[in-house]
Motif scaffolding. Structure first.
Motif, short mmCIF file in Angstrom:
data_model
loop_
_atom_site.label_atom_id
_atom_site.label_comp_id
_atom_site.label_asym_id
_atom_site.label_seq_id
_atom_site.Cartn_x
_atom_site.Cartn_y
_atom_site.Cartn_z
N CYS A 162 13.99 -17.73 -28.67
CA CYS A 162 12.71 -17.95 -29.03
C CYS A 162 11.91 -18.80 -27.64
O CYS A 162 10.98 -18.48 -27.44
N ALA A 163 12.92 -19.43 -26.78
CA ALA A 163 12.43 -20.07 -25.60
C ALA A 163 11.95 -18.99 -24.84
O ALA A 163 10.81 -19.07 -24.25
N ASN A 164 12.86 -17.96 -24.55
CA ASN A 164 12.57 -16.70 -23.82
C ASN A 164 11.32 -15.96 -24.24
O ASN A 164 10.53 -15.73 -23.40
N ALA A 165 11.11 -15.91 -25.54
CA ALA A 165 9.99 -15.40 -25.94
C ALA A 165 8.70 -15.77 -25.77
O ALA A 165 7.78 -15.17 -25.40
N ALA A 166 8.66 -17.22 -25.94
CA ALA A 166 7.57 -17.95 -25.36
C ALA A 166 7.12 -17.82 -23.90
O ALA A 166 5.87 -17.80 -23.60
N ALA A 222 20.30 -25.49 -18.75
CA ALA A 222 19.66 -25.39 -17.49
C ALA A 222 19.14 -24.40 -16.91
O ALA A 222 18.43 -24.46 -15.94
N MET A 223 19.63 -23.20 -17.30
CA MET A 223 18.81 -21.95 -16.67
C MET A 223 17.81 -21.48 -17.77
O MET A 223 17.39 -20.33 -17.66
N VAL A 224 17.37 -22.39 -18.66
CA VAL A 224 16.15 -21.67 -19.35
C VAL A 224 14.87 -22.70 -19.39
O VAL A 224 14.07 -21.97 -19.16
N PHE A 282 19.59 -7.81 -23.19
CA PHE A 282 19.26 -6.25 -23.81
C PHE A 282 17.90 -6.40 -24.49
O PHE A 282 16.80 -5.58 -24.31
N PHE A 283 17.65 -7.51 -25.41
CA PHE A 283 16.49 -7.39 -26.13
C PHE A 283 15.36 -8.01 -25.45
O PHE A 283 14.28 -7.32 -25.63
N MET A 284 15.50 -8.69 -24.60
CA MET A 284 14.30 -9.28 -23.67
C MET A 284 13.89 -7.93 -22.78
O MET A 284 12.64 -8.06 -22.62
N PHE A 292 2.86 -9.69 -29.69
CA PHE A 292 3.61 -8.91 -30.68
C PHE A 292 4.87 -8.94 -30.38
O PHE A 292 6.06 -9.26 -31.51
N PHE A 293 5.51 -8.66 -29.32
CA PHE A 293 7.03 -8.55 -29.10
C PHE A 293 7.62 -9.86 -29.05
O PHE A 293 8.71 -10.16 -29.18
N SER A 294 6.74 -11.04 -28.74
CA SER A 294 7.25 -12.28 -28.64
C SER A 294 7.45 -12.91 -30.21
O SER A 294 8.56 -13.34 -30.41
N ILE A 295 6.58 -12.59 -30.97
CA ILE A 295 6.76 -12.83 -32.49
C ILE A 295 7.73 -12.16 -33.19
O ILE A 295 8.75 -12.46 -33.85
#
Length: 486
Positions: free
Chosen positions: A118-122, A173-175, A51-53, A92-95
């Motif tokens: 954090c991994a998905n944000a990067a 494994a899925m990240v 949802f947030f991503m 901005f949104f990654s941070i």
């Protein structure tokens, strides 16, 4: 529709179809292997931050990509302004996501979500540098290269995911394997066309694109919020395993419509944009696209609903048996997805992003009401609520297509009803014939073969215009390929 436009549209659909066919075959194998290796709770953990991503993704694009595709006289400054905007918004949104990850983890009571978010944000930030290259390929209608790159990267990532799952990495494994994508895509884009948009920025261009894109942004926010609110509610109210069952059922149920959307969508929007000033040609193109997508989507969705039990039990084992009933119900919630996406494309093509926004607000408010009413009755009733909401949304789109394109109800429905009746009768025939088959493996094989044969035979007997059109276009494309090879 002119021959030149038809050839462009079909060429794009042809290469996209090849890509999607190869990807879906591989994804099916990958999904089966992963579902056997990973647990429903692993899938639930991955679905929790979706949802947030997704909300962050809406702000990152802000409708600028669609505005650039729609613009006719594009200049280098247009590309660079969109590029700079995308990268800055993503940073901005990654941070922001990383900063909020402890709060999200507390919301679900799952501490591991901090690292996953954090991994998905990067990853989101890294991918932002390539979005403008993909938009440029869409504008140039270079679907062959676009689809080839996606096949290469997705298969590479898929193989890596399977290896990681075999090594016991669980949800990770899925990240981690997804970090291959930005680097591999960057290499492929550069080899194909060593172009870079630059870092120039124009407030004038930004305001022009934002004037159009802001309404799409709000509309996309509403749509994305609703599309991802079910995992949010399920993850909060139920267990991670329940969310895993729901997300797996949702992913399979949406697969037919998603596949057709990824085949037709990238082609349909730029093609319709190119003829937006010719009302007659736009109507013809829209009718043809709707008829073809429904003809191909309906039998896959009905077939999946009828064969849901043997499909799950044979391919991903009894570990996922609880997902069967959700899958059957959600198939009918996804039935009209392709039609609705094409309808919304028309509003954008006609420059009616204001109408696009108003409709999304009305439809999603109604859907939220249905969700709130259904929550106390459990997850299955929530799925039935999705079916009701999907049908109401379809009716609203049909009503406003009449106003925007001047196409009456019957003019729209007559292109859909034959495919609906073909698929419905196919489902009934398969369902009753399989009552005499006990083995799940035989049910899956026999049901699939009977369904395919029945659908093609009834299309041939009734002289389906969509079936004839597809045969003719495919034959023309094969002849062109054979001539080029000589």
């Amino acid at each position: 529709m002119s021959d030149n436009l038809r050839n462009k549209m079909f060429s794009g659909m042809f290469w996209t179809l090849l890509r999607q066919t190869s990807l879906q075959m591989f994804s099916l194998v990958e999904g089966v292997i992963l579902a056997r290796l990973l647990s429903p709770s692993d899938y639930g953990l991955l679905a929790m931050p979706a949802f947030f991503m997704a909300i962050s993704g809406c702000f990152i694009d802000s409708g600028f990509g669609s505005a650039l595709v729609r613009k006719q006289d594009r200049k280098p400054i247009d590309y660079s302004t969109v590029f700079v905007t995308t990268v800055c918004m993503t940073a901005f949104f990654s941070i922001l996501l990383c900063a909020c990850s402890p709060l999200i983890a507390d919301f679900y009571n799952e501490p591991i979500l901090i690292k996953i978010i954090c991994a998905n944000a990067a990853l989101l930030f890294l991918n932002s540098f390539l979005s403008i290259q993909n938009t440029r390929l869409t504008i140039k209608m270079d679907f062959k290269a676009q689809n080839l790159f996606r096949v290469i990267t997705n298969i590479t990532i898929g193989i890596t995911v399977i290896i990681c799952a075999f090594c016991g990495m669980g949800v990770w494994a899925m990240v981690w394997p997804n970090f291959i994508m930005p680097f591999m895509n960057g290499y492929l884009y550069y080899r194909h066309d060593p172009w870079f948009p630059g870092f120039k920025f124009s407030w004038k261009v930004w305001r022009e694109f934002f004037g159009y894109g802001s309404k799409l942004l709000v509309s996309n926010l509403i749509t994305t919020t609703f599309d991802n609110i079910y995992p949010l509610v399920v993850g909060k109210k139920f267990s991670a395993s329940d969310l895993g069952y729901y997300s797996k059922a949702q992913s399979y149920a949406s697969l037919p419509s998603f596949t057709l959307q990824t085949v037709v969508g990238p082609v349909a929007f730029p093609v319709m944009c190119s003829i937006s000033k010719d009302e007659q040609r736009l109507q013809e193109a829209y009718q043809r696209l709707v008829a073809l997508t429904c003809y191909m989507t309906f039998p896959m969705i009905v077939g999946l609903a009828v064969l849901a039990e043997p499909f799950v039990m044979v391919l991903i084992t009894s570990k996922w048996e609880a997902a069967i009933i959700y899958l059957q119900v959600l198939c009918f919630a996804c039935m009209w997805n392709s039609f609705n996406v094409l309808s919304l494309d028309v509003f954008q093509v006609k420059g009616r992003s204001d109408l696009f926004l108003r409709l999304e607000i009305v439809k999603k408010m109604l859907s939220i009401v249905i969700l709130l009413v259904s929550i106390p009755f459990g997850l299955l009733i929530m799925c039935y609520g999705q079916v009701i909401a999907a049908n109401v949304s379809t009716f609203i789109n049909v009503y406003y297509i009449k106003k925007v394109l001047g196409m009456g109800y019957w003019q729209q429905l007559k292109n859909i009803l034959p495919s609906f009746f073909y698929a419905a009768s196919m489902g009934i025939v398969v369902y009753f014939l399989l009552m005499f088959v006990k083995s799940y493996v035989l049910k899956l094989i026999v049901g699939f073969l009977i369904g395919v044969l029945y659908y093609f035979i009834i299309s041939e007997i009734t002289k389906s215009s969509e079936w004839d059109y597809l045969k003719r276009l495919f034959k023309d494309k094969v002849l062109i390929i054979l001539k080029k090879s000589q």
